[in-house]
Write an enzyme that holds these catalytic residues in place. Sequence first.
Site, short mmCIF file in Angstrom:
data_model
loop_
_atom_site.label_atom_id
_atom_site.label_comp_id
_atom_site.label_asym_id
_atom_site.label_seq_id
_atom_site.Cartn_x
_atom_site.Cartn_y
_atom_site.Cartn_z
N PRO A 1 63.83 36.71 42.07
CA PRO A 1 64.90 36.69 43.54
C PRO A 1 65.60 35.58 43.62
O PRO A 1 65.47 34.40 42.55
CB PRO A 1 63.36 36.89 44.43
CG PRO A 1 62.69 37.25 44.14
CD PRO A 1 62.84 37.49 42.62
N CYS A 2 67.18 35.83 43.85
CA CYS A 2 67.74 34.77 43.49
C CYS A 2 67.99 33.30 44.48
O CYS A 2 68.85 32.54 44.67
CB CYS A 2 69.11 35.72 43.75
SG CYS A 2 70.27 35.95 45.09
#
Length: 405
Positions: free
Chosen positions: A108-109
Amino acid sequence: MPVDLPAITPSIGSKIPVISLFSGAGGLDLAVERVADAPLLSPVVPSAGPFRVAVATDYSAQALDTLALNLPETATWPGDIRDTPTSELLRIGSLSEGDAALVVGGPPCTPFSKSGFWLAEKRESRDPNASLLEEYVRVIAQARPEAFVLENVQALTYKTHEKHFTQLLAALAELGYNPQWKTLLAADFGVPQLRKRVFIVGRRDGRAFHFPEPTHAGPSETTRTWDTSKVPHVTAEQAFAGLETTAEMGELVEGKYGELAAEVPGGQNYLWHTSRFGGRNEFEWRSRYWTFLLRLAPQKPSSTLQAQPGPYVGPFHWENLPNAEGELRARRLRVPELLRLMTFPDNFRLIGRRADVQRQLGNAVPLELGKAVLRALTLQLGYIDAETDSDDRLVRSTSDAVLIS
């Protein structure tokens, strides 16, 4: 020291398994399975490529439902990767150590995205979810794939996150994978979107991976000169060509800024309504984020699609439509248009409400960008030969020429 494992030699007619982490709706997974397919707008069909996604895992059960709908042969496992042993993933995929050709995925960024830089923990790189990078390395160390592909936001490479990024590269190098990284612009690979992402790729044999050369070129936020010998960037208008859509509930931009949004021309944002442009003098110069009241420019690629946009965050379509009172309003992009901007197949199906769909697509890897990286890796690993790749690039060129004519 890592144990040496032989290169994978598939039997005739078989496909080589791939492990997918942080899979989301399956953008990178679809790229894995379609790596040998001709590009752009072709439907979801069985691929002649060498790989199959044996197991995919993600925290979001809904996103995995979307993935399963489009890749029904893939075993899925919803859950937090921090609570999921590698041995369990191997079991679910009917794999042993060293069986997988690839591990792919984009942690997840959010910890590294510019979108939340007003939070102190993100500015100072203290987001606890940054540990998900360590989980990715853990699976590489224990599954021992022939290669890996890790995707994330460009901000992961910024000085703010230098500690995490350096530690990640060092850990992968210690495993013998000789990681190579590069920030790629999706539009340079036929995606009608100015979306920048960093890719890290490594091979178990320690040979250096060579990133693909761009197939397209054009202006962007940071590019004023470009290679005119390449195919021009695909524009939003070209991407939507021939697409028939129907109105979606809640698509009109109403409320406090509804009237202002409708007055913003295509390619402009809230800055249109400052003293420097032709709209109303409603906002201070550079007082809002760039995507506030942003409209698509038909003759340019889209800006990056947001996973969780606020009610006045674009890009919105360049056309206005009347509301119930007959007043013109800007409209949000419809789901088929979002799919086109991500170069997903038109018949790709998504689970959930409109906001769920936006989140799944906004978090995904654009299909043609993922395919470009995976195609280069597949070629360098020897799973497709140069002659086949050259033939397919001819198909790519022809397809693009038709698309932009």
